[in-house]
Design an enzyme around this catalytic site. Structure first.
Site, PDB file in Angstrom:
ATOM      1  N   ARG A 130       0.857  -1.183   0.000  1.00  0.00           N
ATOM      2  CA  ARG A 130       0.000   0.000   0.000  1.00  0.00           C
ATOM      3  C   ARG A 130       0.895   1.235   0.000  1.00  0.00           C
ATOM      4  NH1 ARG A 130      -3.677  -2.551  -1.659  1.00  0.00           N
ATOM      5  NH2 ARG A 130      -5.565  -3.159  -0.577  1.00  0.00           N
TER       6      ARG A 130
ATOM      7  N   HIS B   6      -1.716   1.295  -9.686  1.00  0.00           N
ATOM      8  CA  HIS B   6      -2.382   0.262  -8.866  1.00  0.00           C
ATOM      9  C   HIS B   6      -3.058  -0.806  -9.751  1.00  0.00           C
ATOM     10  CE1 HIS B   6      -4.182  -0.506  -4.641  1.00  0.00           C
ATOM     11  NE2 HIS B   6      -4.132  -1.632  -5.319  1.00  0.00           N
TER      12      HIS B   6
HETATM   13  C1  GLV Z   1      -5.781  -4.399  -4.288  1.00  0.00           C
HETATM   14  O1  GLV Z   1      -4.952  -3.656  -3.906  1.00  0.00           O
HETATM   15  C2  GLV Z   1      -6.448  -5.358  -3.457  1.00  0.00           C
HETATM   16  O2  GLV Z   1      -6.454  -5.198  -2.223  1.00  0.00           O
HETATM   17  O3  GLV Z   1      -6.977  -6.325  -4.011  1.00  0.00           O
END
Ligand code: GLV
Length: 306
Positions: A221, A269
């Site tokens: 994260r 992401h």
């Molecule tokens: C993405 O970051 C997830 O938590 O699947």
């Protein structure tokens, strides 16, 4: 038993079909449904207001691998929380982490800089057996990534809060063993859950325990990384490069120093995403376990935060 689904509508269409085949009640927010019949909620970040309308809620299933987005303090104590463990997420993470590790191993950041500057600048190869790759976080994803890196012959290590044993991997545990782990990572991959204990864990103090010119991959994260510390360590050459998929906040603001940094490769992401069909089946298997009084795969210890 009915599951309320409040996420991506395209995935919802696939889930609806699979839930119908399995004869499990399925509702999306826009469907006519009795909130008192909802025992399961599948969501990314449900509002407190929504949860307050579900008196029979037993389990909150995260649509993704993480659960740090949930406001645990405002979730009734009896509601169980489950993160998504499904083959699609694992496969995506294995692909991305392997790609990033090979990129750093094969000096692609330096080759990219030389290319843009029009310089022909060969760099001597380091055999994989002499490249040390360490993974922080030895859960399902961390272990899968290590398993994928193993056939290349890298020297592998892993660190986690609690003691783990992973075949072919030198495992370290807890704060006391973190320095020994860090000193042996030429490439560090962060796959930790985000908790109060791990927020900011990628900071000057830890990153300067890595060998000179080590590189970082953050697929955990954004909150794990102290951005200014990374930038200054990159700028003085202490860290040679970073592959970053996660940021805080997301999207990364325009003009942020990461966008144009020559030693940062970034993606928005996308390392791994929940795959609709396999996720629905994994979630249904968990509902069945729950109904049978068995432990669910990926159930979170709420006090621990992962
Ligand atoms: C993405 O970051 C997830 O938590 O699947």
């Amino acid at each position: 038993m009915t599951l309320l689904y409040t996420s991506d509508p395209a995935r919802g269409r696939i889930w609806r079909g699979i839930f119908a085949d399995e004869a499990i009640g399925f509702a999306e927010a826009g469907d006519a449904h009795d909130p008192a019949s909802i025992r399961y909620l599948a969501a990314w970040n449900p509002s407190v207001e929504l949860i307050a309308t579900l008196p029979a809620l037993e389990v909150l299933f995260s649509i993704g691998a993480g659960i740090d987005q949930f406001d645990m303090g405002r979730l009734p104590d009896h509601v169980r929380v489950v993160r998504m463990i499904e083959p699609g997420i694992t496969q995506g993470m294995v692909e991305y982490a392997t790609m990033a590790a090979l990129m750093l191993h094969r000096n692609m950041i330096d080759h990219g800089i030389a290319q843009r500057e029009g310089r022909w600048a060969p760099i001597k190869l380091v055999p994989a057996s002499e490249r040390r790759i360490g993974v922080m976080g030895l859960g399902n994803l961390g272990q899968a990534v290590l398993g994928a890196l193993r056939p290349f012959g890298f020297a592998l290590s892993g660190w986690s809060r609690s003691r783990h044993a992973v075949e072919g991997v030198d495992c370290f545990a807890g704060a006391a063993e973190m320095p020994a782990f860090l000193t042996g990572c030429d490439i560090l991959i962060c796959l930790l859950p985000l908790t109060d204990d791990t927020r900011g864990i990628l900071c000057r103090e830890t990153l300067t325990q890595l060998p000179q010119s080590a590189a970082l991959i953050n697929v955990g994260r954004g909150g794990h990384l102290v951005e200014q510390d990374l930038l200054s360590l990159l700028d003085d050459g202490r860290i040679s490069g970073a592959v970053l998929d996660v940021f805080d906040p997301e999207p990364l603001p325009a003009g942020h120093a990461f966008w144009a940094h020559p030693r940062i490769v970034m993606t928005p992401h996308v390392a791994s995403m929940t795959r609709a069909d396999s996720a629905a089946r994994a979630l249904i298997a968990n509902i069945r376990r729950h109904e049978a009084g068995a432990a669910m795969d990926g159930e979170v210890a709420r006090s621990r935060g992962y």
